[in-house]
Each structure stands twice: as structure tokens, then as C-alpha cells.
Design an enzyme around this catalytic site. Structure first.
Site, mmCIF file in Angstrom:
data_model
loop_
_atom_site.group_PDB
_atom_site.id
_atom_site.type_symbol
_atom_site.label_atom_id
_atom_site.label_comp_id
_atom_site.label_asym_id
_atom_site.label_seq_id
_atom_site.Cartn_x
_atom_site.Cartn_y
_atom_site.Cartn_z
ATOM 1 N N ARG A 226 0.828 -1.195 0.000
ATOM 2 C CA ARG A 226 0.000 0.000 0.000
ATOM 3 C C ARG A 226 0.871 1.256 0.000
ATOM 4 O O ARG A 226 1.948 1.278 0.599
ATOM 5 C CB ARG A 226 -0.879 -0.019 1.249
ATOM 6 N N THR B 286 -9.304 0.115 -10.222
ATOM 7 C CA THR B 286 -8.431 -0.898 -9.641
ATOM 8 C C THR B 286 -8.476 -2.107 -10.559
ATOM 9 O O THR B 286 -9.368 -2.219 -11.388
ATOM 10 C CB THR B 286 -8.949 -1.254 -8.230
ATOM 11 N N GLU C 167 -6.105 4.147 -7.690
ATOM 12 C CA GLU C 167 -7.264 4.779 -7.054
ATOM 13 C C GLU C 167 -8.315 5.193 -8.072
ATOM 14 O O GLU C 167 -8.928 4.347 -8.682
ATOM 15 C CB GLU C 167 -6.844 5.950 -6.165
ATOM 16 N N GLU D 127 -4.084 7.885 -4.030
ATOM 17 C CA GLU D 127 -4.521 6.969 -2.973
ATOM 18 C C GLU D 127 -4.766 7.645 -1.626
ATOM 19 O O GLU D 127 -5.538 7.132 -0.808
ATOM 20 C CB GLU D 127 -3.486 5.854 -2.782
ATOM 21 N N ASP E 142 -8.092 8.080 0.088
ATOM 22 C CA ASP E 142 -8.762 7.011 0.835
ATOM 23 C C ASP E 142 -8.769 7.298 2.336
ATOM 24 O O ASP E 142 -9.500 6.643 3.088
ATOM 25 C CB ASP E 142 -8.081 5.659 0.584
ATOM 26 N N SER F 179 -7.865 0.462 3.055
ATOM 27 C CA SER F 179 -8.285 -0.008 1.732
ATOM 28 C C SER F 179 -9.352 -1.078 1.885
ATOM 29 O O SER F 179 -9.508 -1.674 2.950
ATOM 30 C CB SER F 179 -7.090 -0.595 0.974
ATOM 31 N N SER F 180 -10.081 -1.320 0.787
ATOM 32 C CA SER F 180 -11.050 -2.418 0.742
ATOM 33 C C SER F 180 -10.585 -3.566 -0.137
ATOM 34 O O SER F 180 -11.324 -4.537 -0.324
ATOM 35 C CB SER F 180 -12.402 -1.905 0.212
#
Length: 613
Positions: free
Chosen positions: A123, A421, A441, A460, A463, A487-488
Site C-alpha cells: 500500500r 483498480t 485509485e 490513494e 482514501d 483499503s477495501s
């Protein structure tokens, strides 16, 4: 921002692809007999197909050219990790608005030799100067759109470091060799189709404000013409540099300085009226970046072991909690109405809890074990009633002190996550498996291309929560120095009772990734749908919001009225997610599965197709 449908099938230069493939020569794991001399590369890229069955390994992605690159790596003796890196690099060329070396992601790997699952958190991170007010001015959050298109939103990229860490840990081929196909693809180009043109059109105003983006994506000031060949020689040279010097070249040296200069002084057209804020990323931030090897999340579901990505992603904890909640219901025997009602409610509860508890564990005390405990799930499951829907925003529970049906405290909202994504899944002949989700993103990321380098920078950091929704309640997802935004992304691997791979999958789609993975898993494992049909089934997505999103296949059906009678509210969403996966059959064959229609359909391939054992 919704990500437009992905491109439909493309043709690349046959000569270019074949030449690139011939450069790959991967060695098998040391315990195997060395691979024989490779056969001649295919003369053309196979057409897109959403499902393939056979031996020797499998690759599933959104793009046929990228999947073909991964398959060729496997065909020439590479393993699943090699194939995943090569496929991801190719996606950086053909899916530049979804992923690339300017972004980050999460890598989940099953090692067949040790029968164990490992993960890499790649990440992006905030600058070390960042604090909770990163996206605030005069004590108030800046407009979200102004955060998206800015240097302020750019985190230190994690994708190149993820590739290097994965290859150093489990790969069998050099990064230089694995980047060759993508390098050649960028140099010689691919054919523009209507969807690539529409993706560019949706970003036209942004790209036009940044000369490097305009030069690359708007040749001559116009949208790329359908049927023309799109080339990215700058990215080809960047890949060649990474191949020669390793991914450290992106974190130190000239390339790092180019990234930092672009973030700190965004190269905006003098005639642009857009307000583009500068970021505070430094060369020190890039040099200090590290991926994280960490234990995966793990739960037991119907006698199977489900592994996912631990925080900073909320994917593993949220998918795991929802499945724990659903395990008490016989979903195989439930009616479609009962199934969807329970799935929606389990998703609602999981999102209520993730909003309160999940953030970067380097900064927050994330109760991962508690969130994944069956005791906590049972205390939350009893909130679900068969005859009436819950309402959102639902308050979170306390995993440290589970109380059955407790009303909880103040609800935490679900932050926006961009849907641009991509997810890829690979498997090899030795039984190794990779589920890898990567992103920049929003569609087109920050909109800012690094001049002379050929890739877009991520956005990003949007987020993060721009501000706490309730100052009286701690928000674990506020920015911080070097912090990873929540994040998911939910790359997931499922093992059978003997620690052997059963299936692996993941999806793009921002926060809808979590619900897509839950619905696909339960559709296959509980409802008995073949994996490709579980992926294709019309989707619902409830994320602790006032209404549940439904794709047209459900929104336009009688089921919507039946669920509305329970108190559910719905909004129509044309498209949710775009999953890919692989499955191991009992006879040893692999099934590769992808979307049939979403985002232009996916590309599933196997090394040696065989419909029968």
C-alpha cells in the site's frame, strides 16, 4: 467517480508480443527438473474468454494481452509469482487508468511446498510530514474533487517494491526478464478501442491541464482514434530502467527525483484554471518506503480455510466477519430472497465495524483477532431479523467486549474509495497460487503523468478520511506521517481441509470489492454456482449506507419488491466490481474464471486447455 467499462478485446502487434515472449526463460523451482527449451511463442494473442479449463497453470485478468503474457511465463517454466508480476506489468501498459508503477496494492500467495499462505502489503504511504489535517484548510476539509487531482493526494508508490519483494521471496525469474513483454508492448503499442477512448474522454479535461498527460493520452490535443495504435515509449524506457537497475531506481536516483518534482510542483498548463495543490512528498519518503510481509487473516467457513489481507486493508477482516456471521444460516437451502437479505445484513454489519476499528496497524490499535472471532460474529449476527431490515448507519460493536445484539455507539461513515483498480489471479503446475489486487485509485489516478516517464501517479491518499465525522469518536483512518490509508482490496485464497488450494479470487471496485468477494464466495461455495457464474451473477452492495446498491439484474427483478417489503431501500448501480479467480478441480485441472460482460469482459487462460481429465 465510477470507473468506465474496461476495454473490450484488443489486438497487439503479433511480432512485438512474440518477440517479447521469447525473452522469457524462467527456471523451475529447484526440486523440479529444469524446464525444456521453450516452444515457439504463439503467433497471436488468443481472443478473450471468461472461462478456461486445463493443466499447467492458469491466469485470469481483465485484459487478454496481459493474461497471455502471464500464460507464456508459465509455459516457459516460470511460477505463479513470476506470472503475476509479468501480468501486472502488462496491465500497467494496457490498463494505465487502473494500475501501474505509480500505485500500490496487496499480494496474497499460497506456497504449495509449505502449504502456507503469505501476504505483502504494498500500500502507498503518506509523506512523513503528513498529519490529520492533510486535506484540511482553515480547519475545514477541502473539496473532494480538489483532493483527487492534486499532488496532495499522491502517496509513495508501492507496486514496484511489491514486485521485487515477491520475486525475492518466491519467484524464479528475474524482474528484468519479466518486464520485457510489457516493455515491448509499451514500445510497439496496442489497438485503441471504443472503451479506451471513452476512458480517456472521461479524463479529457483533467489530462488537458497537465502537458505530460495531454501529450501521452491526447495526441495532437485530441482523443485517441478508435483503431489507432497507442504507444507509450516513455513507459517502455522506464520499464527498461527498472529491469537494468531494479525497482530501487524508482525509490532513489533520477526517477525518484522526477516523481518528487512532479508531486511538489505539479506541471500544470499555464492556461489551466484548475486549482492544483502541491504535495509534500520527498526523496526521503521514497527512499524510506518498505513493503510489509505480514500474516494473512484467516477464518474457517464450512470446513474451509479462508485467507485474506490483514490491515492496512479492511478486506480480510470485513470479508471474514461477514462470512462468520453468515455461517449460522444454511445459505444452500435458503430462498433467493432469504439469501440476499442475509448477505446484505452481514455486509452492513461488517462495514459498521470496519469503519470504527480498521486503520493502519502501525498507528492504530486494530483488533484484528477480535473482529475475526466467531464469538464477536455471533454477537452481531443476532441483530439480523428475518422479517425486517436493519437501518443504516448502524453503530459498531466492540470486539473486545462482545455483547449479544448490543445497539452500540456512534456510527462511523464509509469513506469513498475510487474504483479504478484491477485484480489478477495466477496458478502454476506446482500448485502455487497468487491473488493480487493493484490500483492507482480513481480512474486515471491523480491525472498527473510524470514527465518523460510514461505513468500516472496515484491519488490513494484520498482514501483517508478528510476529517473525523464525529470529533468525539476516534477515526482510525485519519492521515498521519508515513501512514497507509485504509483499503477495501480483498485478494482471497481458500484452502480445503488439507491445506490445498480450492480457489482464489478478488475484484476491483473501491469499497464494493468487499461485497463482491463475499457474494462471489457464497454464490460458489453455498449456492453451488460454477465459479464463472458466481462471478457473473447480478450483484448487491451494502456498505452501512441508507440504501443498498443493486445491479440491473436484481434491481429490475421481483426480488427487489420482496426485499423492499422487509424495509430495504435500493439504488440502481449499472455495474459493481469485476472479479477474476482460479479454481483447482479434484482431478488436478485448473479453472480460470473472469467476467462475462462487466468492464468489457475478462480474460481467463490456462497453459494446456483440457475440457476433460
Amino acid at each position: 467517480m465510477r470507473r468506465p467499462a474496461a476495454r473490450t478485446a484488443r489486438n497487439v502487434s503479433v511480432v512485438a508480443l512474440a518477440a517479447a515472449m521469447l525473452s522469457i526463460g524462467a527456471a523451475a523451482p529447484p526440486t523440479e527438473t529444469p524446464a525444456k527449451a521453450p516452444a515457439k511463442a504463439p503467433e497471436k494473442t488468443p481472443a478473450k474468454t471468461p472461462v478456461a479449463v486445463g493443466y499447467g497453470g492458469a491466469v485470469s485478468s481483465v485484459d487478454k494481452d496481459a493474461s497471455a503474457v502471464g500464460i507464456e511465463v508459465l509455459r516457459r517454466g516460470g511460477n505463479a509469482v513470476d506470472a503475476a508480476v509479468a501480468t501486472a506489468a502488462a496491465l500497467g501498459v494496457t490498463e494505465p487508468y487502473s494500475a501501474g508503477i505509480g500505485g500500490g496494492g496487496y499480494f496474497v500467495y499460497y506456497d504449495a511446498r509449505s502449504r502456507s499462505v503469505h501476504t505483502i502489503d504494498g500500500r502507498e504511504t503518506a509523506p512523513r510530514s503528513a498529519d490529520a489535517t492533510l486535506f484540511q484548510e482553515d480547519g475545514k476539509p477541502i473539496p473532494f474533487a480538489e483532493g483527487v487531482t492534486s499532488g496532495l493526494s499522491v502517496g509513495t508508490p508501492g507496486t514496484p517494491a511489491t514486485w521485487e519483494r515477491a520475486l525475492d521471496s518466491w519467484g524464479s525469474t528475474s524482474l528484468r526478464q519479466l518486464l520485457k513483454p510489457a516493455e515491448r508492448l509499451a514500445k510497439d503499442g496496442f489497438t485503441v478501442d471504443e472503451t479506451f477512448r471513452s476512458q480517456t474522454a472521461s479524463n479529457q479535461a483533467r489530462f488537458a491541464d497537465f502537458p505530460a498527460s495531454a501529450e501521452l493520452f491526447l495526441p495532437g490535443g485530441e482523443l485517441p482514434v478508435t483503431g489507432s495504435v497507442f504507444k507509450n515509449p516513455d513507459l517502455a524506457r522506464t520499464y527498461a530502467e527498472l529491469g537494468r537497475h531494479g525497482t530501487g531506481a524508482l525509490y532513489r536516483g533520477d526517477l525518484a527525483r522526477d516523481i518528487v518534482r512532479t508531486v511538489r510542483t505539479p506541471p500544470v498548463d499555464p492556461d489551466a484554471t484548475r486549482k492544483v495543490r502541491a504535495g509534500d512528498l520527498t526523496t526521503g519518503d521514497l527512499a524510506a518506503y518498505r513493503t510489509k510481509r505480514q500474516a494473512p487473516t484467516k477464518i474457517s467457513y464450512r470446513g474451509l480455510d479462508v485467507y485474506g489481507m490483514a490491515p492496512s486493508s479492511s478486506g480480510g477482516t470485513s470479508v471474514g466477519e461477514a462470512l462468520n456471521i453468515l455461517e449460522s444460516t444454511d445459505l444452500a437451502r435458503a430462498t433467493q430472497k432469504q439469501y440476499l437479505h442475509r448477505f446484505i445484513e452481514a455486509s452492513r454489519i461488517a462495514f459498521a465495524d470496519r469503519g470504527r476499528w480498521v486503520g493502519d496497524p502501525a498507528f492504530e490499535d486494530v483488533p484484528t483477532k477480535g473482529l475475526l472471532s466467531q464469538r464477536f460474529a455471533d454477537s452481531r449476527e443476532c441483530l439480523i431479523k428475518d422479517d425486517v431490515a436493519l437501518t443504516s448507519p448502524l453503530a459498531p460493536g466492540d470486539p473486545a467486549n462482545p455483547v449479544d445484539c448490543a445497539p452500540g455507539g456512534t456510527a462511523a461513515p464509509t469513506t469513498y474509495e475510487g474504483e479504478s483498480t484491477t485484480h489478477l489471479t495466477t496458478a502454476d503446475k506446482w500448485g502455487n497460487v497468487v491473488a493480487y489486487t493493484l490500483t492507482i485509485e480513481s480512474t486515471g489516478g491523480s491525472g498527473i503523468t510524470v514527465p518523460g516517464r510514461g505513468f500516472l501517479l496515484n491519488n490513494e491518499l484520498t482514501d483517508f478520511s478528510f476529517a473525523a465525522a464525529n470529533p468525539a469518536v476516534h477515526d482510525p483512518n485519519l492521515p498521519g506521517p508515513g501512514k497507509r490509508p485504509r483499503s477495501s482490496m480483498s485478494p482471497t485464497i481458500v484452502l480445503d481441509g488439507r491445506d490445498r488450494p480450492l480457489l482464489a479470487l478478488g475484484s476491483p471496485g473501491g469499497a464494493t470489492i468487499i461485497t463482491t468477494v463475499i457474494q462471489t464466495l457464497t454464490g460458489h461455495l453455498d449456492r453451488g454456482l460454477p465459479l464463472v457464474d458466481a462471478i457473473a451473477a447480478p450483484r448487491a452492495s451494502q456498505r452501512n449506507s441508507a440504501t443498498t446498491e443493486l445491479e440491473p439484474g436484481l434491481y429490475d427483478s421481483a426480488l427487489r419488491g420482496q426485499l423492499e417489503a422487509l424495509g430495504h431501500g435500493f439504488t440502481r448501480n449499472p455495474e459493481i466490481g469485476a472479479a477474476t479467480g482460479v479454481q483447482r478441480l479434484p482431478d488436478g485441472r485448473w479453472v480460470a474464471a473472469a467476467e462475462k460482460d462487466r468492464r468489457g469482459g475478462g480474460s481467463a487462460m490456462v497453459v494446456h486447455p483440457a475440457d476433460r481429465p
